[in-house]
Scaffold this motif. Structure first.
Motif, PDB file in Angstrom:
ATOM      1  N   TYR A 155     -19.772  -4.751  11.457  1.00 12.78           N
ATOM      2  CA  TYR A 155     -20.211  -3.861  10.178  1.00 12.78           C
ATOM      3  C   TYR A 155     -19.366  -2.921   9.830  1.00 12.78           C
ATOM      4  N   LYS A 156     -19.194  -1.900  11.027  1.00 17.78           N
ATOM      5  CA  LYS A 156     -18.625  -0.552  10.801  1.00 17.78           C
ATOM      6  C   LYS A 156     -16.863  -0.885  10.336  1.00 17.78           C
ATOM      7  N   TYR A 157     -16.339  -1.759  11.328  1.00 15.83           N
ATOM      8  CA  TYR A 157     -15.065  -2.219  10.917  1.00 15.83           C
ATOM      9  C   TYR A 157     -14.731  -2.825   9.643  1.00 15.83           C
ATOM     10  N   ALA A 158     -15.892  -3.493   9.118  1.00 20.43           N
ATOM     11  CA  ALA A 158     -15.523  -4.137   7.752  1.00 20.43           C
ATOM     12  C   ALA A 158     -15.414  -3.161   6.792  1.00 20.43           C
ATOM     13  N   GLN A 159     -16.498  -2.069   6.965  1.00 19.66           N
ATOM     14  CA  GLN A 159     -16.456  -0.945   6.120  1.00 19.66           C
ATOM     15  C   GLN A 159     -15.282  -0.328   5.971  1.00 19.66           C
ATOM     16  N   ARG A 160     -14.864   0.159   7.254  1.00 12.47           N
ATOM     17  CA  ARG A 160     -13.591   1.098   7.313  1.00 12.47           C
ATOM     18  C   ARG A 160     -12.390   0.226   6.691  1.00 12.47           C
ATOM     19  N   SER A 161     -12.326  -1.062   6.853  1.00  9.72           N
ATOM     20  CA  SER A 161     -11.348  -1.778   6.460  1.00  9.72           C
ATOM     21  C   SER A 161     -11.334  -1.794   4.838  1.00  9.72           C
ATOM     22  N   MET A 162     -12.446  -1.955   4.352  1.00  9.87           N
ATOM     23  CA  MET A 162     -12.811  -2.284   2.773  1.00  9.87           C
ATOM     24  C   MET A 162     -12.164  -0.659   2.062  1.00  9.87           C
ATOM     25  N   HIS A 163     -12.662   0.138   2.741  1.00  7.88           N
ATOM     26  CA  HIS A 163     -12.180   1.637   2.160  1.00  7.88           C
ATOM     27  C   HIS A 163     -10.634   1.926   2.290  1.00  7.88           C
ATOM     28  N   MET A 164     -10.096   1.653   3.165  1.00  6.12           N
ATOM     29  CA  MET A 164      -8.626   1.546   3.422  1.00  6.12           C
ATOM     30  C   MET A 164      -7.864   0.679   2.400  1.00  6.12           C
ATOM     31  N   THR A 165      -8.626  -0.653   2.398  1.00  6.12           N
ATOM     32  CA  THR A 165      -7.975  -1.481   1.439  1.00  6.12           C
ATOM     33  C   THR A 165      -8.113  -0.926  -0.113  1.00  6.12           C
ATOM     34  N   HIS A 166      -9.211  -0.240  -0.486  1.00  4.28           N
ATOM     35  CA  HIS A 166      -9.107   0.288  -1.631  1.00  4.28           C
ATOM     36  C   HIS A 166      -8.215   1.667  -1.708  1.00  4.28           C
ATOM     37  N   ARG A 167      -8.123   2.377  -0.773  1.00  2.49           N
ATOM     38  CA  ARG A 167      -6.907   3.439  -0.784  1.00  2.49           C
ATOM     39  C   ARG A 167      -5.632   2.762  -1.096  1.00  2.49           C
ATOM     40  N   TRP A 168      -5.269   1.727  -0.238  1.00  2.70           N
ATOM     41  CA  TRP A 168      -4.003   1.081  -0.369  1.00  2.70           C
ATOM     42  C   TRP A 168      -3.941   0.557  -1.896  1.00  2.70           C
ATOM     43  N   LEU A 169      -5.030   0.087  -2.481  1.00  6.10           N
ATOM     44  CA  LEU A 169      -4.934  -0.384  -3.818  1.00  6.10           C
ATOM     45  C   LEU A 169      -4.358   0.831  -4.536  1.00  6.10           C
ATOM     46  N   ASP A 170      -4.977   1.908  -4.644  1.00  3.50           N
ATOM     47  CA  ASP A 170      -4.812   3.032  -5.346  1.00  3.50           C
ATOM     48  C   ASP A 170      -3.192   3.249  -5.221  1.00  3.50           C
ATOM     49  N   ARG A 171      -2.636   3.188  -4.036  1.00  4.12           N
ATOM     50  CA  ARG A 171      -1.335   3.469  -3.859  1.00  4.12           C
ATOM     51  C   ARG A 171      -0.440   2.323  -4.472  1.00  4.12           C
ATOM     52  N   CYS A 172      -0.731   1.390  -4.529  1.00  6.09           N
ATOM     53  CA  CYS A 172      -0.410   0.049  -5.097  1.00  6.09           C
ATOM     54  C   CYS A 172      -0.355   0.309  -6.574  1.00  6.09           C
ATOM     55  N   MET A 173      -1.428   0.536  -7.211  1.00  8.77           N
ATOM     56  CA  MET A 173      -1.493   0.757  -8.688  1.00  8.77           C
ATOM     57  C   MET A 173      -0.522   2.085  -9.100  1.00  8.77           C
ATOM     58  N   THR A 174      -0.421   3.249  -8.370  1.00  9.02           N
ATOM     59  CA  THR A 174       0.503   4.255  -8.446  1.00  9.02           C
ATOM     60  C   THR A 174       2.049   3.761  -8.440  1.00  9.02           C
ATOM     61  N   HIS A 175       2.384   2.965  -7.401  1.00 11.89           N
ATOM     62  CA  HIS A 175       3.832   2.510  -7.215  1.00 11.89           C
ATOM     63  C   HIS A 175       4.071   1.580  -8.297  1.00 11.89           C
ATOM     64  N   MET A 176       3.172   0.869  -8.781  1.00 16.49           N
ATOM     65  CA  MET A 176       3.404  -0.313  -9.496  1.00 16.49           C
ATOM     66  C   MET A 176       3.788   0.255 -11.050  1.00 16.49           C
ATOM     67  N   LYS A 177       3.066   1.406 -11.400  1.00 20.37           N
ATOM     68  CA  LYS A 177       3.618   2.118 -12.652  1.00 20.37           C
ATOM     69  C   LYS A 177       4.655   2.994 -12.684  1.00 20.37           C
ATOM     70  N   SER A 178       5.204   3.306 -11.289  1.00 24.43           N
ATOM     71  CA  SER A 178       6.458   4.198 -11.339  1.00 24.43           C
ATOM     72  C   SER A 178       7.543   3.214 -11.047  1.00 24.43           C
ATOM     73  N   THR A 179       7.576   1.931 -11.267  1.00 30.49           N
ATOM     74  CA  THR A 179       8.609   0.960 -10.913  1.00 30.49           C
ATOM     75  C   THR A 179       8.496  -0.076 -12.105  1.00 30.49           C
ATOM     76  N   SER A 180       9.596  -0.941 -12.092  1.00 26.86           N
ATOM     77  CA  SER A 180       9.727  -1.712 -13.356  1.00 26.86           C
ATOM     78  C   SER A 180      10.166  -3.386 -12.735  1.00 26.86           C
TER      79      SER A 180
END
Length: 376
Positions: A155-180
């Motif tokens: 459970y603890k690993y799944a929880q840490r991994s999930m939050h990291m996936t969310h942080r990675w998503l934020d970075r993906c979204m930001t980078h997506m907006k800055s590229t074409s």
């Protein structure tokens, strides 16, 4: 990308929709044949278009990054032109391959460092580079970089991994907006819900992903060894939260029965290597059950491969002939079986769509799931 919800089944959560990109319309529910390295194994593009006729196929970011490499793809004008495919393409982000390379990778906040399965060379995937690579591949729908957790998972690993996936998503979204996009057509980013088989984590992740407001959403981290009942339970939890007016993609799933049960839970898009991989091992899926064409019982059965005739191979060849091809290890046998299985999978989702529109999906689905369990 646009998505229009056209019909709902009155006795389940099943829906029929229409997803439109610059490369055309995708009628949902849809199964996406897997073209890992720029080809659906054993199938010519002409056969893929004219016989199997999918609206969209899937490419693999990790494998295409390694071979042929993004420089070649850029010179070709993107994967569509490189492989002569003028319909839709979706690429995963490499997250699943990172999961499968557990012995040869290190996961950190910046991203994942891994060794190539080809030559042992070291590479780093980050949320930003995953977007860049998929820009260079040129898929119509691209996936956010995530970590796919194993099953079972602490459970603890799944929880840490999930939050990291969310942080990675934020970075993906930001980078997506800055590229074409690079090739004149638009690209859409789908975030991925994680959380293993823990209901509260799946709920948290689905809420996070829903609030991002993406044009479509994916469910990852299932079909990794968990029982089917757990897969369905997690899908139901997530789909109760993900927005109804956006397409839902369940990654890496699965058997024909898995498709039908998850369609009943409100999933719109699927991919899996099962129809092609199992075909190469002699397993054929049909509407009356499953055939192991290697069995001796077929050696003098001269009836059509499948009278239902999903593709031309089903009536062109007999069971006895296909059994012979597998016995002598002739490549044509694997090709015939692959075309049949993919044709069946596409028929299955399109018949599901027809039944949804007719309001009869639930009854039809229950009958089909029983038939699909039969070993012929």
């Amino acid at each position: 990308m646009t998505f229009e919800l056209l019909s709902k089944d009155p006795n389940s959560k099943a829906r029929a929709g229409k997803l439109t990109t610059d490369h055309g319309v995708i009628e949902t529910p849809i199964f996406m044949p897997v073209g890992t390295i720029g080809t659906v194994k054993g199938v010519h593009q002409r056969e893929l278009k004219e016989e199997i006729n999918p609206d969209i196929i899937l490419g693999n970011t990790y494998h295409l990054y390694l071979r042929p490499g993004t420089e070649i793809l850029k010179k070709a004008g993107g994967l569509h032109k490189f492989m002569n495919w003028d319909r839709n393409i979706l690429t995963d982000s490499g997250g699943y391959q990172v999961y499968s390379l557990s012995a040869n990778r290190k996961i950190k906040e910046i991203g994942v460092k891994f060794k190539s399965h080809i030559d042992g060379s070291t590479h780093l995937f980050t949320p930003e580079s995953a977007v860049d690579i998929q820009r260079e591949i040129g898929a119509d729908i691209i996936m956010a970089f995530d970590e796919c957790t194993p099953y079972p998972c602490d459970y603890k690993y799944a929880q840490r991994s999930m939050h990291m996936t969310h942080r990675w998503l934020d970075r993906c979204m930001t980078h997506m907006k800055s590229t074409s996009p690079l090739y004149g057509h638009q690209q859409t980013l789908f975030p991925i819900v994680q959380g293993s088989t823990y209901k509260d984590l799946r709920q948290q992740s689905a809420e996070y992903i829903a609030n991002v407001g993406a044009e479509g959403n994916a469910i990852g981290g299932l079909s990794v060894g968990e029982p089917d009942d757990e897969m369905y339970a997690m899908t139901e939890v997530v789909n109760a939260i993900l927005p109804e007016d956006k397409p839902r993609y369940l990654m890496g799933v699965g058997t024909p029965s898995n498709l039908l049960e998850n369609i009943a839970l409100g999933v719109d898009m699927f991919d899996c290597v099962m129809p092609t991989r199992n075909a190469r091992n002699g397993m054929l899926f049909t509407s009356e059950g499953t055939i192991n064409i290697k069995n001796k019982k077929w050696e003098d059965d001269f009836s059509p491969l499948d009278p239902a005739g999903y593709t031309w191979v089903d009536t062109e060849y007999s069971k006895a002939y296909l059994k012979h091809l597998f016995s002598v290890k002739e490549l044509l046998g694997k090709q015939i079986a692959t075309i049949h299985n993919l044709g069946f999978y596409l028929w299955l989702v399109r018949e599901a769509r027809r039944q949804i529109q007719a309001g009869t999906f639930r009854t039809w689905k229950d009958i089909m799931v029983k038939k699909l369990s039969i070993r012929l």
